[in-house]
Write a protein that holds these residues in place. Structure first.
Motif, mmCIF file in Angstrom:
data_model
loop_
_atom_site.group_PDB
_atom_site.id
_atom_site.type_symbol
_atom_site.label_atom_id
_atom_site.label_comp_id
_atom_site.label_asym_id
_atom_site.label_seq_id
_atom_site.Cartn_x
_atom_site.Cartn_y
_atom_site.Cartn_z
ATOM 1 N N LEU A 159 0.811 -1.177 0.025
ATOM 2 C CA LEU A 159 -0.062 0.053 -0.093
ATOM 3 C C LEU A 159 0.900 1.281 -0.154
ATOM 4 O O LEU A 159 0.557 2.135 -0.813
ATOM 5 N N SER A 160 1.799 1.532 0.789
ATOM 6 C CA SER A 160 2.961 2.475 0.746
ATOM 7 C C SER A 160 3.473 2.604 -0.519
ATOM 8 O O SER A 160 3.884 3.732 -0.899
ATOM 9 N N ALA A 161 3.807 1.584 -1.266
ATOM 10 C CA ALA A 161 4.533 1.403 -2.544
ATOM 11 C C ALA A 161 3.334 1.986 -3.462
ATOM 12 O O ALA A 161 3.819 2.936 -4.497
ATOM 13 N N LEU A 162 2.351 1.599 -3.351
ATOM 14 C CA LEU A 162 1.297 2.333 -4.342
ATOM 15 C C LEU A 162 1.048 3.707 -4.214
ATOM 16 O O LEU A 162 0.993 4.603 -5.296
ATOM 17 N N MET A 163 1.063 4.149 -3.071
ATOM 18 C CA MET A 163 0.993 5.851 -2.817
ATOM 19 C C MET A 163 2.135 6.305 -3.077
ATOM 20 O O MET A 163 1.922 7.481 -3.579
ATOM 21 N N HIS A 164 3.510 5.936 -2.670
ATOM 22 C CA HIS A 164 4.577 6.412 -3.471
ATOM 23 C C HIS A 164 4.621 6.582 -4.560
ATOM 24 O O HIS A 164 4.848 7.609 -5.367
ATOM 25 N N ALA A 165 4.344 5.473 -5.444
ATOM 26 C CA ALA A 165 4.323 5.508 -6.974
ATOM 27 C C ALA A 165 3.230 6.659 -7.542
ATOM 28 O O ALA A 165 3.366 7.282 -8.494
ATOM 29 N N THR A 166 2.007 6.738 -6.928
ATOM 30 C CA THR A 166 1.163 7.454 -7.232
ATOM 31 C C THR A 166 1.557 9.061 -7.161
ATOM 32 O O THR A 166 1.067 9.655 -8.012
ATOM 33 N N ALA A 167 1.898 9.298 -6.008
ATOM 34 C CA ALA A 167 2.604 10.592 -5.668
ATOM 35 C C ALA A 167 3.696 10.953 -6.840
ATOM 36 O O ALA A 167 3.694 11.957 -7.148
ATOM 37 N N MET A 168 4.676 9.923 -7.291
ATOM 38 C CA MET A 168 5.736 10.061 -8.368
ATOM 39 C C MET A 168 4.862 10.389 -9.591
ATOM 40 O O MET A 168 5.559 11.822 -10.231
ATOM 41 N N LEU A 169 3.980 9.862 -10.045
ATOM 42 C CA LEU A 169 3.472 10.025 -11.163
ATOM 43 C C LEU A 169 2.535 11.130 -11.161
ATOM 44 O O LEU A 169 2.431 11.986 -12.194
ATOM 45 N N GLY A 170 2.044 11.506 -9.946
ATOM 46 C CA GLY A 170 1.105 12.894 -9.976
ATOM 47 C C GLY A 170 2.112 14.007 -10.014
ATOM 48 O O GLY A 170 1.569 14.997 -10.480
ATOM 49 N N THR A 171 3.477 13.973 -9.719
ATOM 50 C CA THR A 171 4.221 15.313 -9.812
ATOM 51 C C THR A 171 4.325 15.600 -11.434
ATOM 52 O O THR A 171 4.607 16.673 -11.856
ATOM 53 N N ALA A 172 4.048 14.589 -12.460
ATOM 54 C CA ALA A 172 3.836 14.649 -13.749
ATOM 55 C C ALA A 172 2.499 14.988 -14.532
ATOM 56 O O ALA A 172 2.327 15.093 -15.568
ATOM 57 N N GLY A 173 1.583 15.323 -13.490
ATOM 58 C CA GLY A 173 0.258 15.629 -13.784
ATOM 59 C C GLY A 173 -0.585 14.478 -14.133
ATOM 60 O O GLY A 173 -1.709 14.892 -14.682
ATOM 61 N N MET A 174 -0.183 13.364 -13.786
ATOM 62 C CA MET A 174 -1.066 12.050 -14.099
ATOM 63 C C MET A 174 -2.055 11.866 -12.974
ATOM 64 O O MET A 174 -1.577 12.043 -11.724
ATOM 65 N N LYS A 175 -3.029 11.639 -13.211
ATOM 66 C CA LYS A 175 -4.313 11.435 -12.055
ATOM 67 C C LYS A 175 -4.293 10.161 -11.549
ATOM 68 O O LYS A 175 -3.882 9.105 -12.290
ATOM 69 N N ALA A 176 -4.589 10.049 -10.150
ATOM 70 C CA ALA A 176 -4.722 8.563 -9.566
ATOM 71 C C ALA A 176 -5.677 7.843 -10.122
ATOM 72 O O ALA A 176 -5.446 6.442 -10.232
ATOM 73 N N ALA A 177 -6.764 8.465 -10.581
ATOM 74 C CA ALA A 177 -7.664 7.361 -11.085
ATOM 75 C C ALA A 177 -7.221 6.817 -12.529
ATOM 76 O O ALA A 177 -7.558 5.649 -13.034
ATOM 77 N N GLU A 178 -6.223 7.587 -13.210
ATOM 78 C CA GLU A 178 -5.635 6.987 -14.379
ATOM 79 C C GLU A 178 -4.334 5.990 -14.127
ATOM 80 O O GLU A 178 -4.250 4.830 -14.557
ATOM 81 N N THR A 179 -3.573 6.219 -12.978
ATOM 82 C CA THR A 179 -2.534 5.592 -12.771
ATOM 83 C C THR A 179 -2.701 4.219 -11.984
ATOM 84 O O THR A 179 -2.292 3.496 -11.940
ATOM 85 N N LEU A 180 -3.517 4.538 -11.084
ATOM 86 C CA LEU A 180 -3.745 3.240 -9.949
ATOM 87 C C LEU A 180 -3.958 2.042 -10.643
ATOM 88 O O LEU A 180 -3.596 1.013 -10.297
ATOM 89 N N PRO A 181 -5.099 2.187 -11.567
ATOM 90 C CA PRO A 181 -5.372 0.739 -12.489
ATOM 91 C C PRO A 181 -4.069 0.174 -13.064
ATOM 92 O O PRO A 181 -3.971 -1.201 -12.863
#
Length: 309
Positions: A196-218
């Motif tokens: 879970l922590s890794a998923l949130m870290h990865a989501t935060a990382m991608l979020g800095t590039a403007g990618m939304k969690a709804a797009e990246t989490l799947p």
């Protein structure tokens, strides 16, 4: 109501009477789910909770509310505990120890293996049998085909209650040591919480590039789903090699994986993200390289995990 319906209803009442009573102490989401699974199978269920109002729903479903923990324990030979931790068990049962003799306590609360062993001794001192349990599914999955629960403690106690315990989820008995089920529970959750922590870290990382969690989490979740298949892709599972002390580096090496961990730390640093998780992972590979195992498989990181410091 026709005669056949009356007969069916009478049979249901007879079946319910034949089913043993079960007590559930602790009515958080998990305790309520267990109570409803038992009631649905026709078991009389007595419940107790420190905040009595939490019992309203299951009482409406047919459970009996005990006024005290001693009354709850005395109502059934099988007592299920679903509490915050093991100290809560002592707090709740401190005034009910005279009622414990001859009962079976099944503590499904989370705590450490050592505390579960201490609890087994405490229960035995009061004449009660004791099982440690670890429920490995969320409350909505209790009582479903997907549900399963790890148990440890005396084999004969597990077997004598297996049919009832199976109503909560498939019972998986790990052995006689009371600490084993809690050890497996903590091990499973170590994987779960880290993921879970890794998923949130990865989501935060991608979020800095403007990618939304709804797009990246799947995308991220689909990768986590494939990890088991990736690890089983070889002729032998990593577990077989680990047990044999083998760490063949023919597919992936410590050096290669360590370089990747360095890149994750560098990227996370440049993005201003928290570094706790990537630094912890990086440390595993750096220690293995320092110990001369750069050419070994990634599983070699277990050495420093086993001997911290």
């Amino acid at each position: 109501m026709n005669e056949r319906q009356q007969q069916q209803q009478q049979q249901q009442h007879d079946d319910a009477r034949q089913k043993s009573s079960v007590t559930v102490i602790g009515l958080g989401p998990m305790g309520r789910a267990m109570t409803r699974a038992l009631l649905a199978a026709g078991h009389p269920v007595t419940v107790w909770n420190r905040t009595a109002g939490r019992a309203d729903g299951v009482v409406a479903d047919g459970a009996a509310l005990a006024a005290t923990p001693a009354e709850a324990v005395g109502a059934s030979d099988l007592v299920l505990l679903s509490l915050t931790d093991y100290p809560a068990m002592y707090d709740v049962l401190d005034g009910a120890t005279a009622s414990l003799a001859g009962r079976t306590l099944v503590n499904l609360s989370s705590d450490t293996p050592d505390r579960t062993r201490e609890a087994a001794s405490w229960a035995a001192g009061h004449g009660a049998a004791f099982l440690t349990g670890g429920v490995m599914v969320p409350a909505p999955m209790v009582g479903t085909e997907a549900g399963f629960v790890y148990y440890s403690g005396p084999t004969e106690v597990v077997e004598s209650h297996r049919a009832t315990l199976a109503l909560l989820g498939t019972p998986k008995h790990l052995g006689e040591d009371p600490g084993l089920a809690q050890m497996m529970y903590q091990a499973q959750l170590a994987v779960f919480l880290t993921t879970l922590s890794a998923l949130m870290h990865a989501t935060a990382m991608l979020g800095t590039a403007g990618m939304k969690a709804a797009e990246t989490l799947p995308e991220l979740l689909s990768f986590t789903d494939s990890i088991g298949a990736i690890l089983r892709a070889g002729e032998e599972t990593p577990g077989t090699a680990l047990d044999a002390g083998d760490h063949p580096g023919d597919l992936s090496t410590i050096t290669m994986m360590g370089a990747t961990s360095d890149h994750i730390v560098e990227t996370s640093t440049s993005l201003g993200l928290d570094l706790a998780l990537p630094l912890a992972v990086q440390a595993h590979y750096r220690r293995a390289i320092e110990n001369g195992h750069g050419g070994d498989n990634w599983t070699r990181i277990i050495d420093s995990i086993r001997t911290a410091g």
